[in-house]
Write a protein that holds these residues in place. Sequence first.
Motif, short mmCIF file in Angstrom:
data_model
loop_
_atom_site.label_atom_id
_atom_site.label_comp_id
_atom_site.label_asym_id
_atom_site.label_seq_id
_atom_site.Cartn_x
_atom_site.Cartn_y
_atom_site.Cartn_z
N THR A 92 0.86 -5.23 5.51
CA THR A 92 1.41 -5.48 7.00
C THR A 92 2.87 -4.81 6.73
N CYS A 93 3.21 -3.96 7.64
CA CYS A 93 4.37 -3.20 7.81
C CYS A 93 5.70 -3.63 8.57
N GLU A 94 6.57 -3.98 9.11
CA GLU A 94 7.43 -4.38 9.56
C GLU A 94 8.90 -3.80 9.20
N TYR A 95 10.10 -3.19 10.14
CA TYR A 95 11.32 -2.59 9.58
C TYR A 95 12.48 -3.32 9.94
N LEU A 96 12.90 -3.33 9.51
CA LEU A 96 14.96 -4.27 9.65
C LEU A 96 15.35 -3.08 10.49
N ASP A 97 16.06 -3.66 11.63
CA ASP A 97 16.76 -3.53 12.67
C ASP A 97 18.05 -3.99 12.59
N LEU A 98 18.69 -3.10 11.86
CA LEU A 98 20.14 -3.81 12.09
C LEU A 98 20.90 -3.46 12.91
N GLU A 99 20.45 -2.09 14.10
CA GLU A 99 21.26 -2.06 15.32
C GLU A 99 21.03 -2.67 16.27
N MET A 108 11.59 -10.59 7.21
CA MET A 108 12.29 -10.53 5.56
C MET A 108 10.39 -11.47 5.31
N GLU A 109 10.68 -12.75 5.30
CA GLU A 109 10.22 -13.82 4.74
C GLU A 109 8.67 -13.66 5.23
N ARG A 110 8.13 -12.80 5.99
CA ARG A 110 6.84 -12.65 7.32
C ARG A 110 6.57 -11.91 6.30
N VAL A 111 7.48 -10.68 6.20
CA VAL A 111 6.29 -9.59 5.19
C VAL A 111 6.09 -9.60 3.69
N MET A 112 6.84 -10.45 3.66
CA MET A 112 6.54 -10.95 1.95
C MET A 112 5.64 -11.58 1.97
N SER A 113 5.62 -12.71 2.87
CA SER A 113 4.37 -13.86 2.97
C SER A 113 3.14 -12.71 2.76
N VAL A 146 8.11 2.30 -3.03
CA VAL A 146 8.36 1.68 -4.54
C VAL A 146 9.34 2.70 -5.35
N GLN A 147 9.00 4.08 -4.98
CA GLN A 147 9.04 5.04 -5.73
C GLN A 147 10.51 5.32 -5.62
N ALA A 148 11.32 5.38 -4.07
CA ALA A 148 12.75 5.70 -3.63
C ALA A 148 12.72 5.01 -2.93
N ALA A 149 13.82 4.89 -2.20
CA ALA A 149 14.19 3.74 -1.36
C ALA A 149 13.96 4.12 -0.28
N PHE A 150 13.87 3.85 1.14
CA PHE A 150 13.45 4.30 2.39
C PHE A 150 14.48 3.65 3.08
N ALA A 153 12.95 -0.27 5.37
CA ALA A 153 12.30 -0.59 4.96
C ALA A 153 12.37 -1.32 3.48
N GLU A 154 13.99 -2.11 3.97
CA GLU A 154 13.93 -3.31 2.61
C GLU A 154 13.09 -4.58 2.77
N ALA A 155 11.94 -4.86 4.19
CA ALA A 155 11.17 -6.08 3.69
C ALA A 155 9.71 -5.55 3.10
N TYR A 156 9.66 -4.34 3.29
CA TYR A 156 7.79 -3.63 3.40
C TYR A 156 8.09 -3.08 1.82
N GLY A 157 9.94 -2.29 1.19
CA GLY A 157 9.55 -2.14 0.45
C GLY A 157 9.49 -2.69 -1.09
N ALA A 158 10.35 -4.72 -0.56
CA ALA A 158 10.63 -5.23 -1.48
C ALA A 158 9.05 -5.93 -2.02
N SER A 159 8.65 -5.93 -1.24
CA SER A 159 7.44 -7.05 -1.62
C SER A 159 6.43 -5.97 -2.05
#
Length: 257
Positions: A92-99, A108-113, A146-150, A153-159
């Motif tokens: 799955t993919c979800e994005y972090l919204d700091l705004e 973060m936990e949901r995507v990692m899970s 995983v090859q460069a930061a987007f 994509a904190e959650a998706y990329g880390a997972s």
Amino acid sequence: MEQLNGKAQSIVWITGASSGIGFALVKRYLQAGWRVIASARSEGELADLVKQDSHLSFVAFDMVDKEQIEPIRDTLSQLVPHLDCVILNAGTCEYLDLEDEKTDWQMMERVMSVNYFGLVNSVDVCLPLLKRASQPLLVGVSSQAVQAAFPRAEAYGASKAAIRYFLSSLRMDLNADGVDVTCVLPGFVDTPLTRKNTFDMPFLMSSDEAAKRIDQALQGRPYEFAFPKRLSALLWLGRHLPKWWLGKFAPNKHDNS
Ligand SMILES: NC(=O)c1ccc[n+]([C@@H]2O[C@H](COP(=O)([O-])OP(=O)(O)OC[C@H]3O[C@@H](n4cnc5c(N)ncnc54)[C@H](OP(=O)(O)O)[C@@H]3O)[C@@H](O)[C@H]2O)c1
């Protein structure tokens, strides 16, 4: 042992098979004469194919639910004597919204899970059946992310980075048992997962094209398969020129220079 045209029929378990890349892989392996076990939480796009093709079975599996590990392992064991190949593709993919004033950090936990622990649970399900095959191949789907930061994509990329490391370590531990392990890093593929994206997706390809490339690459049992190469090259630049990459994709709003 099931037979096809006098030859032993190879058997594959594909997760995340109800849409996108997984569904395209199911079609491709069926065309190539494999016995396919397809999993996801719901049949989705598989529904018609399951009715039409006796070489395809659907096994509903929510990979986050640890209670399902043993029952699904039992179901698979009743269906097939072993697994020649397993493609752990669900994700799955979800994005972090700091705004957002109320940033959803639980995400973060949901995507990692789902992406990471779901894949680990799936390995727990299939390992005994894989080890019974003569030349088993275990495949996990990570991402070129995983090859460069987007951005976001904190959650998706880390997972997906966790999956990549997990598989590389698993490769060491399963080598003695003769289980090959491949990590697949797709670029942008047109699926329900990416149709939600609002940004440009360079070198976007269809899920059938992605499945074709994955299938062809897996025949060589590489440790890792990243595609398309043009995206790999762009991300290589991003990794080696991090300031350029940051300015290109995440410019500082306060920097007027
Ligand atoms: N599309 C891309 O550009 C791209 C790029 C890099 C990597 N990937 C990776 O490729 C894989 C396939 O993605 P896709 O693009 O084909 O997306 P998709 O069409 O949304 O497919 C995702 C699949 O995962 C299944 N799934 C989701 N949560 C699940 C759960 N808890 N338990 C079991 N199955 C679950 C979904 O089925 P249900 O909802 O029915 O369970 C569906 O079959 C993912 O791992 C994704 O991260 C995709």
